[in-house]
Design a protein around this motif. Structure first.
Motif, PDB file in Angstrom:
ATOM      1  N   ASN A   1      -7.901  -5.523   7.617  1.00 39.01           N
ATOM      2  CA  ASN A   1      -8.318  -4.121   7.577  1.00 39.01           C
ATOM      3  C   ASN A   1      -8.090  -3.590   6.172  1.00 39.01           C
ATOM      4  OD1 ASN A   1      -9.142  -3.582  10.345  1.00 39.01           O
ATOM      5  ND2 ASN A   1      -7.007  -3.950  10.886  1.00 39.01           N
ATOM      6  N   ASN A   2      -9.127  -3.691   5.353  1.00 37.52           N
ATOM      7  CA  ASN A   2      -9.019  -3.375   3.933  1.00 37.52           C
ATOM      8  C   ASN A   2      -9.671  -2.052   3.554  1.00 37.52           C
ATOM      9  OD1 ASN A   2      -9.021  -4.049   0.865  1.00 37.52           O
ATOM     10  ND2 ASN A   2     -11.198  -3.890   1.380  1.00 37.52           N
ATOM     11  N   ALA A   3     -10.748  -1.677   4.226  1.00 37.26           N
ATOM     12  CA  ALA A   3     -11.502  -0.478   3.842  1.00 37.26           C
ATOM     13  C   ALA A   3     -10.623   0.766   3.916  1.00 37.26           C
ATOM     14  CB  ALA A   3     -12.715  -0.302   4.752  1.00 37.26           C
ATOM     15  N   ALA A   4     -10.701   1.583   2.879  1.00 34.46           N
ATOM     16  CA  ALA A   4      -9.877   2.798   2.846  1.00 34.46           C
ATOM     17  C   ALA A   4     -10.410   3.750   1.787  1.00 34.46           C
ATOM     18  CB  ALA A   4      -8.417   2.460   2.547  1.00 34.46           C
ATOM     19  N   THR A   5     -10.027   4.991   1.916  1.00 31.17           N
ATOM     20  CA  THR A   5     -10.305   5.985   0.884  1.00 31.17           C
ATOM     21  C   THR A   5      -8.999   6.598   0.412  1.00 31.17           C
ATOM     22  OG1 THR A   5     -11.447   8.065   0.358  1.00 31.17           O
ATOM     23  CG2 THR A   5     -10.652   7.818   2.618  1.00 31.17           C
ATOM     24  N   VAL A   6      -8.912   6.889  -0.883  1.00 28.22           N
ATOM     25  CA  VAL A   6      -7.721   7.511  -1.449  1.00 28.22           C
ATOM     26  C   VAL A   6      -7.835   9.039  -1.440  1.00 28.22           C
ATOM     27  CG1 VAL A   6      -8.475   7.591  -3.860  1.00 28.22           C
ATOM     28  CG2 VAL A   6      -6.051   7.238  -3.324  1.00 28.22           C
ATOM     29  N   GLU A   7      -9.027   9.546  -1.217  1.00 28.75           N
ATOM     30  CA  GLU A   7      -9.236  10.989  -1.167  1.00 28.75           C
ATOM     31  C   GLU A   7      -8.660  11.579   0.120  1.00 28.75           C
ATOM     32  OE1 GLU A   7     -10.248  12.739  -3.525  1.00 28.75           O
ATOM     33  OE2 GLU A   7     -11.450  11.457  -4.838  1.00 28.75           O
ATOM     34  N   PRO A   8      -8.146  12.795   0.080  1.00 31.95           N
ATOM     35  CA  PRO A   8      -8.071  13.689  -1.079  1.00 31.95           C
ATOM     36  C   PRO A   8      -6.850  13.414  -1.949  1.00 31.95           C
ATOM     37  CG  PRO A   8      -7.266  14.816   0.868  1.00 31.95           C
ATOM     38  CD  PRO A   8      -7.725  13.463   1.332  1.00 31.95           C
ATOM     39  N   CYS A   9      -7.066  13.282  -3.257  1.00 32.07           N
ATOM     40  CA  CYS A   9      -5.968  13.217  -4.222  1.00 32.07           C
ATOM     41  C   CYS A   9      -5.681  14.649  -4.649  1.00 32.07           C
ATOM     42  CB  CYS A   9      -6.367  12.370  -5.419  1.00 32.07           C
ATOM     43  SG  CYS A   9      -6.415  10.604  -5.127  1.00 32.07           S
TER      44      CYS A   9
ATOM     45  N   SER B   1       0.187   0.299   1.614  1.00 32.03           N
ATOM     46  CA  SER B   1       0.394   0.847   0.279  1.00 32.03           C
ATOM     47  C   SER B   1       1.837   1.319   0.142  1.00 32.03           C
ATOM     48  CB  SER B   1      -0.551   2.022   0.026  1.00 32.03           C
ATOM     49  OG  SER B   1      -0.240   2.685  -1.186  1.00 32.03           O
ATOM     50  N   GLY B   2       2.334   1.229  -1.092  1.00 30.68           N
ATOM     51  CA  GLY B   2       3.635   1.813  -1.361  1.00 30.68           C
ATOM     52  C   GLY B   2       3.636   3.310  -1.121  1.00 30.68           C
ATOM     53  N   ALA B   3       2.436   3.915  -1.161  1.00 31.15           N
ATOM     54  CA  ALA B   3       2.321   5.356  -0.911  1.00 31.15           C
ATOM     55  C   ALA B   3       2.662   5.706   0.526  1.00 31.15           C
ATOM     56  CB  ALA B   3       0.907   5.840  -1.238  1.00 31.15           C
ATOM     57  N   GLY B   4       2.634   4.725   1.413  1.00 29.18           N
ATOM     58  CA  GLY B   4       3.010   4.961   2.798  1.00 29.18           C
ATOM     59  C   GLY B   4       4.500   4.764   3.033  1.00 29.18           C
TER      60      GLY B   4
ATOM     61  N   THR C   1      -1.692   8.200   6.066  1.00 26.65           N
ATOM     62  CA  THR C   1      -2.564   7.220   6.729  1.00 26.65           C
ATOM     63  C   THR C   1      -2.029   5.803   6.561  1.00 26.65           C
ATOM     64  OG1 THR C   1      -4.053   6.989   4.801  1.00 26.65           O
ATOM     65  CG2 THR C   1      -4.604   8.677   6.441  1.00 26.65           C
ATOM     66  N   LYS C   2      -1.493   5.499   5.390  1.00 29.59           N
ATOM     67  CA  LYS C   2      -0.940   4.162   5.172  1.00 29.59           C
ATOM     68  C   LYS C   2       0.360   3.960   5.948  1.00 29.59           C
ATOM     69  CE  LYS C   2      -4.151   2.446   2.630  1.00 29.59           C
ATOM     70  NZ  LYS C   2      -4.984   1.299   3.111  1.00 29.59           N
ATOM     71  N   ALA C   3       1.155   5.028   6.068  1.00 27.41           N
ATOM     72  CA  ALA C   3       2.367   4.943   6.887  1.00 27.41           C
ATOM     73  C   ALA C   3       2.012   4.691   8.343  1.00 27.41           C
ATOM     74  CB  ALA C   3       3.177   6.236   6.753  1.00 27.41           C
ATOM     75  N   ALA C   4       0.894   5.252   8.788  1.00 26.19           N
ATOM     76  CA  ALA C   4       0.441   5.028  10.165  1.00 26.19           C
ATOM     77  C   ALA C   4       0.134   3.550  10.403  1.00 26.19           C
ATOM     78  CB  ALA C   4      -0.798   5.879  10.457  1.00 26.19           C
ATOM     79  N   LEU C   5      -0.470   2.877   9.414  1.00 29.31           N
ATOM     80  CA  LEU C   5      -0.756   1.448   9.555  1.00 29.31           C
ATOM     81  C   LEU C   5       0.534   0.635   9.614  1.00 29.31           C
ATOM     82  CD1 LEU C   5      -3.825   0.845   7.212  1.00 29.31           C
ATOM     83  CD2 LEU C   5      -3.777   1.355   9.664  1.00 29.31           C
ATOM     84  N   ASP C   6       1.514   1.018   8.798  1.00 28.86           N
ATOM     85  CA  ASP C   6       2.814   0.341   8.864  1.00 28.86           C
ATOM     86  C   ASP C   6       3.378   0.422  10.283  1.00 28.86           C
ATOM     87  OD1 ASP C   6       2.680  -0.237   6.181  1.00 28.86           O
ATOM     88  OD2 ASP C   6       4.404   0.986   5.600  1.00 28.86           O
ATOM     89  N   HIS C   7       3.343   1.607  10.850  1.00 26.52           N
ATOM     90  CA  HIS C   7       3.958   1.777  12.168  1.00 26.52           C
ATOM     91  C   HIS C   7       3.125   1.099  13.261  1.00 26.52           C
ATOM     92  CE1 HIS C   7       7.141   3.379  14.551  1.00 26.52           C
ATOM     93  NE2 HIS C   7       6.309   3.961  15.394  1.00 26.52           N
ATOM     94  N   HIS C   8       1.825   1.070  13.091  1.00 30.26           N
ATOM     95  CA  HIS C   8       0.977   0.343  14.039  1.00 30.26           C
ATOM     96  C   HIS C   8       1.355  -1.136  14.046  1.00 30.26           C
ATOM     97  CE1 HIS C   8      -2.850  -1.677  15.334  1.00 30.26           C
ATOM     98  NE2 HIS C   8      -2.761  -0.755  16.268  1.00 30.26           N
ATOM     99  N   ALA C   9       1.585  -1.692  12.852  1.00 25.18           N
ATOM    100  CA  ALA C   9       1.989  -3.099  12.766  1.00 25.18           C
ATOM    101  C   ALA C   9       3.328  -3.325  13.459  1.00 25.18           C
ATOM    102  CB  ALA C   9       2.068  -3.532  11.303  1.00 25.18           C
TER     103      ALA C   9
ATOM    104  N   PRO D   1      -0.426  -4.212  -1.477  1.00 28.10           N
ATOM    105  CA  PRO D   1      -0.902  -5.172  -2.477  1.00 28.10           C
ATOM    106  C   PRO D   1      -0.455  -4.902  -3.898  1.00 28.10           C
ATOM    107  CG  PRO D   1      -2.626  -3.598  -2.022  1.00 28.10           C
ATOM    108  CD  PRO D   1      -1.458  -3.228  -1.124  1.00 28.10           C
ATOM    109  N   GLY D   2       0.288  -3.813  -4.129  1.00 29.38           N
ATOM    110  CA  GLY D   2       0.617  -3.435  -5.490  1.00 29.38           C
ATOM    111  C   GLY D   2      -0.509  -2.588  -6.079  1.00 29.38           C
TER     112      GLY D   2
END
Length: 258
Positions: free
Chosen positions: A78-86, A132-135, A148-156, A174-175
């Motif tokens: 699951n790679n597709a993602a958007t960084v917006e809104p920044c 992402s480290g942002a999560g 959103t990235k934290a949500a993927l961590d918790h889903h895993a 991925p850095g």
């Protein structure tokens, strides 16, 4: 036989991952709004993964089930993602918040759920969320992306806790990878995104990893016998561990030769 499913396969890290597996002769199913030139082993579906109704309709048609037929191992990335809104809270567009939640959270969860529902008896499934480290650390201007990235961590974590048979899952950060997403980040307004100078300096200092290098490392992580034992992973931490192990082996061999 291994088969690979990659969302957002036509650009950046997703493209590098697709090219890595295709070069190994592995069949790849790519899901993206834009498509790559046709090539042997690559099946592509033009999908806007932000449109969850469209994704749901495609999943109901059985295309995923047809692709994984005859595979002994199915890998979903699951790679597709958007960084917006920044942007800091209060300066975010509601449409961008909605799009981020649909693409970054809903689509990966829908794909993961469907794959586990339709897989055949005896098939091993590996699910990789590109995290992402942002999560995992708070960054000003990334409250939506980080959430959103934290949500993927918790889903895993939750799927690992469910102990599904023949399922290994991990959310992998991925850095900082040199992709169009990074260029998009560097084009932001500093008033909206306080971290702008940091990311501009990273590029100036050569601190970005190439998509090909990141993809190769992620592929090695997926192939590792220990994949999935830890549902939260980081490319840099994993690579540092491998380097230390190789160094220890080299020292041992050298000492034995004396």
């Amino acid at each position: 036989m291994q088969k690979i499913i990659i969302s957002g396969h036509s650009r950046g890290l997703g493209k590098a991952l697709a090219e890595h597996y295709l070069a190994q002769g592995v069949q790849v199913l790519g899901l993206s709004r834009t498509l790559l030139p046709e090539q042997v082993g690559l099946t592509q579906i033009a999908l806007d993964l932000q449109q969850t109704d469209t994704l749901s309709a495609w999943l109901a048609q059985g295309g995923l089930q047809h692709f994984i037929a005859e595979a002994s191992e199915v890998v979903l990335i699951n790679n597709a993602a958007t960084v917006e809104p920044c942007a800091v809270a209060g300066r975010q567009r509601p449409s961008e918040i909605t799009a981020a939640v649909q693409l970054n959270i809903a689509a990966p969860l829908m794909l993961s759920n469907t794959l586990l529902h339709i897989r055949q008896a005896g098939q091993t499934v590996k699910i990789i969320h590109i995290g992402s480290g942002a999560g995992r650390k708070a960054y000003a201007g990334w409250s939506v992306y980080g959430a959103t990235k934290a949500a993927l961590d918790h889903h895993a974590r939750c799927l690992a806790a469910e102990q599904h048979e023949r399922l290994n899952i991990a959310s992998i950060a991925p850095g900082v990878v040199d992709t169009e997403m990074q260029a998009q980040i560097r084009s932001q307004n500093e008033q909206d995104f306080p971290l702008l100078n940091r990311f501009q300096q990273l590029q100036a200092d050569g601190g970005l990893t190439s998509p090909q290098t990141a993809a190769e490392t992620i592929a090695h992580m997926i192939a590792d016998d220990d994949f999935g034992l830890e549902p939260i992973q980081d490319v840099r931490t994993w690579q540092a561990l491998q380097d230390s192990l190789h160094c220890a082996d080299a020292i041992r061999i050298s000492s034995e030769a004396v």
